[in-house]
Motif scaffolding. Sequence first.
Motif, PDB file in Angstrom:
ATOM      1  N   ARG A  53       0.840  -1.197   0.000  1.00  0.00           N
ATOM      2  CA  ARG A  53       0.000   0.000   0.000  1.00  0.00           C
ATOM      3  C   ARG A  53       0.878   1.252   0.000  1.00  0.00           C
ATOM      4  NH1 ARG A  53      -1.858   3.866   3.043  1.00  0.00           N
ATOM      5  NH2 ARG A  53      -0.769   3.212   4.910  1.00  0.00           N
ATOM      6  N   LYS A  60       2.479   1.686  -3.420  1.00  0.00           N
ATOM      7  CA  LYS A  60       1.496   2.175  -4.391  1.00  0.00           C
ATOM      8  C   LYS A  60       1.229   3.666  -4.166  1.00  0.00           C
ATOM      9  CE  LYS A  60      -3.074   1.170  -6.230  1.00  0.00           C
ATOM     10  NZ  LYS A  60      -4.278   0.347  -6.109  1.00  0.00           N
ATOM     11  N   ARG A  61       1.095   4.067  -2.908  1.00  0.00           N
ATOM     12  CA  ARG A  61       0.859   5.473  -2.586  1.00  0.00           C
ATOM     13  C   ARG A  61       2.063   6.328  -3.002  1.00  0.00           C
ATOM     14  NH1 ARG A  61      -2.198   9.660  -2.475  1.00  0.00           N
ATOM     15  NH2 ARG A  61      -1.845  11.060  -0.748  1.00  0.00           N
ATOM     16  N   GLN A  95       1.907   6.788  -6.726  1.00  0.00           N
ATOM     17  CA  GLN A  95       0.884   7.773  -7.077  1.00  0.00           C
ATOM     18  C   GLN A  95       1.395   9.195  -6.823  1.00  0.00           C
ATOM     19  OE1 GLN A  95      -2.409   6.620  -4.634  1.00  0.00           O
ATOM     20  NE2 GLN A  95      -3.229   5.160  -6.133  1.00  0.00           N
TER      21      GLN A  95
END
Length: 127
Positions: A76, A79-80, A83
């Motif tokens: 997570r 992925k953050r 982004q």
Amino acid sequence: MPLFGSTFSPKKTPPRKCASFSNLQLPLDRSTREIELGLEYGTPTMNLTGQSLKFENGQWVAESGSFTGDRREMQRLRKRNQQLEEENNLLRLKVDILLDMLSETTAESHLMEKELEELKSHSRRRK
């Protein structure tokens, strides 16, 4: 002749004692020096928020078994991070475009001001 007394004359220092023969002066092989003098430091380690890290090959690496977080949290966070990097790149691109637009309009404005000044000076000459 000195004003306040005799001239400056420092006292002689006593002769130095003979240097001792320490381990630093004796020719020792590398392994003996490391054992005797503690020259083997090992890898640097540090502990951050309960996670133990060690420095290997130019990077900080988590020691095996010391990471207490779970893999879903790591995924997570990665992925953050991805982004946020993409958003950062997009914002940099937008800033570059806005700066280009600003420089273009500034150049056009300066050209129009120059033309306006020329027209004003031309009309003054006619009168």
